[in-house]
Design a protein around this motif. Structure first.
Motif, PDB file in Angstrom:
ATOM      1  N   LEU A 124      23.576 -28.925  71.789  1.00  0.00           N
ATOM      2  CA  LEU A 124      22.756 -30.117  72.020  1.00  0.00           C
ATOM      3  C   LEU A 124      21.516 -29.511  72.335  1.00  0.00           C
ATOM      4  O   LEU A 124      20.532 -29.811  71.980  1.00  0.00           O
ATOM      5  CB  LEU A 124      23.627 -30.941  72.628  1.00  0.00           C
ATOM      6  CG  LEU A 124      24.799 -31.646  72.219  1.00  0.00           C
ATOM      7  CD1 LEU A 124      25.226 -32.628  73.136  1.00  0.00           C
ATOM      8  CD2 LEU A 124      24.250 -32.514  70.942  1.00  0.00           C
ATOM      9  N   TRP A 125      21.311 -28.775  73.587  1.00  0.00           N
ATOM     10  CA  TRP A 125      20.103 -28.023  74.034  1.00  0.00           C
ATOM     11  C   TRP A 125      19.342 -27.449  73.092  1.00  0.00           C
ATOM     12  O   TRP A 125      18.056 -27.430  72.832  1.00  0.00           O
ATOM     13  CB  TRP A 125      20.511 -27.381  75.423  1.00  0.00           C
ATOM     14  CG  TRP A 125      19.219 -26.773  75.970  1.00  0.00           C
ATOM     15  CD1 TRP A 125      18.796 -25.534  75.945  1.00  0.00           C
ATOM     16  CD2 TRP A 125      18.305 -27.499  76.812  1.00  0.00           C
ATOM     17  NE1 TRP A 125      17.591 -25.497  76.889  1.00  0.00           N
ATOM     18  CE2 TRP A 125      17.234 -26.780  77.291  1.00  0.00           C
ATOM     19  CE3 TRP A 125      18.094 -29.026  77.044  1.00  0.00           C
ATOM     20  CZ2 TRP A 125      16.061 -27.180  77.805  1.00  0.00           C
ATOM     21  CZ3 TRP A 125      17.186 -29.312  77.784  1.00  0.00           C
ATOM     22  CH2 TRP A 125      16.073 -28.351  77.984  1.00  0.00           C
TER      23      TRP A 125
ATOM     24  N   ILE B 158      19.321 -27.871  69.790  1.00  0.00           N
ATOM     25  CA  ILE B 158      18.862 -28.728  68.939  1.00  0.00           C
ATOM     26  C   ILE B 158      17.504 -29.474  69.572  1.00  0.00           C
ATOM     27  O   ILE B 158      16.341 -29.597  68.989  1.00  0.00           O
ATOM     28  CB  ILE B 158      19.925 -29.751  68.591  1.00  0.00           C
ATOM     29  CG1 ILE B 158      21.017 -29.126  67.566  1.00  0.00           C
ATOM     30  CG2 ILE B 158      19.195 -30.838  67.687  1.00  0.00           C
ATOM     31  CD1 ILE B 158      22.075 -30.044  67.386  1.00  0.00           C
ATOM     32  N   ILE B 159      17.767 -29.831  70.688  1.00  0.00           N
ATOM     33  CA  ILE B 159      16.355 -30.310  71.393  1.00  0.00           C
ATOM     34  C   ILE B 159      15.364 -29.713  71.397  1.00  0.00           C
ATOM     35  O   ILE B 159      14.107 -29.848  71.411  1.00  0.00           O
ATOM     36  CB  ILE B 159      16.978 -30.958  72.775  1.00  0.00           C
ATOM     37  CG1 ILE B 159      18.129 -31.850  72.688  1.00  0.00           C
ATOM     38  CG2 ILE B 159      15.722 -31.304  73.715  1.00  0.00           C
ATOM     39  CD1 ILE B 159      18.680 -32.229  73.893  1.00  0.00           C
ATOM     40  N   VAL B 160      15.410 -28.243  71.784  1.00  0.00           N
ATOM     41  CA  VAL B 160      14.438 -27.264  71.869  1.00  0.00           C
ATOM     42  C   VAL B 160      13.828 -27.120  70.441  1.00  0.00           C
ATOM     43  O   VAL B 160      12.551 -26.722  70.164  1.00  0.00           O
ATOM     44  CB  VAL B 160      14.902 -26.210  72.776  1.00  0.00           C
ATOM     45  CG1 VAL B 160      13.797 -25.001  72.533  1.00  0.00           C
ATOM     46  CG2 VAL B 160      15.314 -26.493  73.992  1.00  0.00           C
TER      47      VAL B 160
ATOM     48  N   TYR C  59      14.190 -28.368  67.301  1.00  0.00           N
ATOM     49  CA  TYR C  59      13.955 -29.468  66.556  1.00  0.00           C
ATOM     50  C   TYR C  59      12.340 -29.855  66.686  1.00  0.00           C
ATOM     51  O   TYR C  59      11.682 -29.862  65.522  1.00  0.00           O
ATOM     52  CB  TYR C  59      14.663 -30.617  66.779  1.00  0.00           C
ATOM     53  CG  TYR C  59      14.208 -31.933  65.628  1.00  0.00           C
ATOM     54  CD1 TYR C  59      14.636 -31.837  64.343  1.00  0.00           C
ATOM     55  CD2 TYR C  59      13.404 -33.047  66.191  1.00  0.00           C
ATOM     56  CE1 TYR C  59      14.184 -32.717  63.417  1.00  0.00           C
ATOM     57  CE2 TYR C  59      13.028 -33.937  65.207  1.00  0.00           C
ATOM     58  CZ  TYR C  59      13.307 -33.789  64.093  1.00  0.00           C
ATOM     59  OH  TYR C  59      12.930 -34.981  62.948  1.00  0.00           O
ATOM     60  N   PRO C  60      11.856 -30.012  67.597  1.00  0.00           N
ATOM     61  CA  PRO C  60      10.320 -30.341  67.673  1.00  0.00           C
ATOM     62  C   PRO C  60       9.616 -28.960  66.884  1.00  0.00           C
ATOM     63  O   PRO C  60       8.306 -29.182  66.443  1.00  0.00           O
ATOM     64  CB  PRO C  60       9.969 -30.250  69.191  1.00  0.00           C
ATOM     65  CG  PRO C  60      11.290 -30.812  69.865  1.00  0.00           C
ATOM     66  CD  PRO C  60      12.353 -30.252  69.084  1.00  0.00           C
TER      67      PRO C  60
ATOM     68  N   TRP D   6       9.801 -29.392  63.298  1.00  0.00           N
ATOM     69  CA  TRP D   6       9.004 -30.487  62.940  1.00  0.00           C
ATOM     70  C   TRP D   6       7.513 -30.201  63.083  1.00  0.00           C
ATOM     71  O   TRP D   6       6.840 -30.706  61.957  1.00  0.00           O
ATOM     72  CB  TRP D   6       9.076 -31.812  63.809  1.00  0.00           C
ATOM     73  CG  TRP D   6       8.387 -32.955  63.551  1.00  0.00           C
ATOM     74  CD1 TRP D   6       8.646 -33.889  62.550  1.00  0.00           C
ATOM     75  CD2 TRP D   6       7.213 -33.598  64.379  1.00  0.00           C
ATOM     76  NE1 TRP D   6       7.651 -34.843  62.725  1.00  0.00           N
ATOM     77  CE2 TRP D   6       6.657 -34.826  63.549  1.00  0.00           C
ATOM     78  CE3 TRP D   6       6.865 -32.910  65.247  1.00  0.00           C
ATOM     79  CZ2 TRP D   6       5.845 -35.386  63.950  1.00  0.00           C
ATOM     80  CZ3 TRP D   6       5.528 -33.861  65.781  1.00  0.00           C
ATOM     81  CH2 TRP D   6       5.245 -34.908  65.165  1.00  0.00           C
TER      82      TRP D   6
ATOM     83  N   TRP E 210       8.736 -37.652  59.028  1.00  0.00           N
ATOM     84  CA  TRP E 210      10.052 -36.992  59.312  1.00  0.00           C
ATOM     85  C   TRP E 210      10.678 -36.342  57.923  1.00  0.00           C
ATOM     86  O   TRP E 210      11.793 -35.717  57.957  1.00  0.00           O
ATOM     87  CB  TRP E 210      10.994 -37.961  59.761  1.00  0.00           C
ATOM     88  CG  TRP E 210      10.520 -38.838  61.155  1.00  0.00           C
ATOM     89  CD1 TRP E 210      10.039 -40.022  61.069  1.00  0.00           C
ATOM     90  CD2 TRP E 210      10.132 -38.352  62.337  1.00  0.00           C
ATOM     91  NE1 TRP E 210       9.501 -40.403  62.223  1.00  0.00           N
ATOM     92  CE2 TRP E 210       9.665 -39.355  62.951  1.00  0.00           C
ATOM     93  CE3 TRP E 210      10.393 -36.996  62.888  1.00  0.00           C
ATOM     94  CZ2 TRP E 210       9.615 -39.229  64.424  1.00  0.00           C
ATOM     95  CZ3 TRP E 210      10.253 -36.988  64.195  1.00  0.00           C
ATOM     96  CH2 TRP E 210       9.716 -37.965  65.028  1.00  0.00           C
TER      97      TRP E 210
END
Length: 278
Positions: free
Chosen positions: A18-19, A21-23, A25-26, A29, A46
């Motif tokens: 999860l961590w 993905i959080i790091v 993904y931005p 993007w 998106w």
């Protein structure tokens, strides 16, 4: 017991995934946004780009001076990192091996210097460089970077030199090798992990530095990436240059990602060896 082991592994891995993905993904993007036009960014922020074009990268590189700022950052980062090693390696060896009178005091002084907020020295440093006509000078900025990180470099490298067997140095001295030969031919290769770790951490700090460059550099042609990205961010807000902003951010981030991808093995090894020193 097997079920408990599986549950234990899952409880550890799920937060890590999860961590990650959080790091990540931005970053993804941002990188995809660098290939979109401004209209496409607002209409479908998106989704994937309809066409992968390099117009934003070209605009950021030439129209917003990211190209010259990129080269300036490479210069100050490379020179600052080299100066840290030039000053830090001999000093670390002298403190760790020579054990002269006051060496402990000197080492503790370097450690204390690491605790002093750099913001306290900005104004005196500005007037000092102004007195010597060294403002708006990339060489001076590199020297400032190096001096500010010498205590950290010494702290890292001395922890590795402590684990080098003294018998190797004694044997080399008996064979007639000079102290400089022992340092650079015996000790330095054996603390390669520490040198690489300190160099990469210093380089990342220099590459991302903003305030010192903003204070000490005055010409737009000498801006580093941190200052140039701030100016580009302001232009993006008022001129809707979001695609160029994403492209500039991608240009700034990619070198750091490449460096970590290449040297991550040395960084992990260096941090582990430094943590268990002594």
């Amino acid at each position: 017991m097997r079920i408990g082991k599986v549950m234990s592994q899952i409880s550890v891995r799920i937060p890590l995934v999860l961590w990650a993905i959080i790091v990540i993904y931005p970053l993804i993007w941002m990188f995809l946004g660098s290939f979109k036009s401004n209209a496409e960014i607002f209409a479908s922020p998106w989704t994937l780009p309809e066409t992968f074009e390099l117009d934003n990268f070209i605009s950021a590189w030439s129209d917003y001076n990211i190209g010259s700022s990129f080269m300036n950052s490479i210069f100050v980062t490379t020179l600052g990192t080299i100066l840290c090693l030039v000053f830090g390696i001999p000093t670390s060896y002298a403190i760790e091996r020579l054990r002269f009178k006051g060496s402990e005091v000197l080492f503790n002084t370097y450690l204390a210097a690491m605790m002093i907020p750099s913001v306290l020295g900005w104004i005196p440093l500005f007037f000092l460089l102004a007195h010597f006509n060294m403002l708006d000078n990339l060489w001076a900025l590199s020297l400032v970077y190096a001096v500010s990180h010498i205590p950290f470099t010494i702290f890292i490298i001395t922890s590795f030199m402590e684990n080098v067997p003294k018998e190797l140095e004694e044997a080399a001295a008996i064979d007639g090798m000079s102290p400089y030969g022992i340092l650079f031919k015996i000790v330095t290769p054996m603390v390669k992990s520490g040198i690489i770790t300190a160099s990469i951490l210093n380089a990342v700090a220099f590459w991302n530095e903003y305030f010192m460059a903003l204070i000490l550099l005055q010409s737009e042609s000498k801006n580093t990436l941190g200052v140039a990205m701030d100016l580009l961010n302001q232009n993006a807000q008022y001129n809707s240059a979001w695609g160029a902003l994403f492209a500039g951010l991608s240009i700034a981030v990619i070198p750091i990602i490449i460096i970590f991808a290449i040297f991550q093995r040395y960084i992990a090894k260096g941090m582990t060896e430094g943590a268990v020193k002594g």
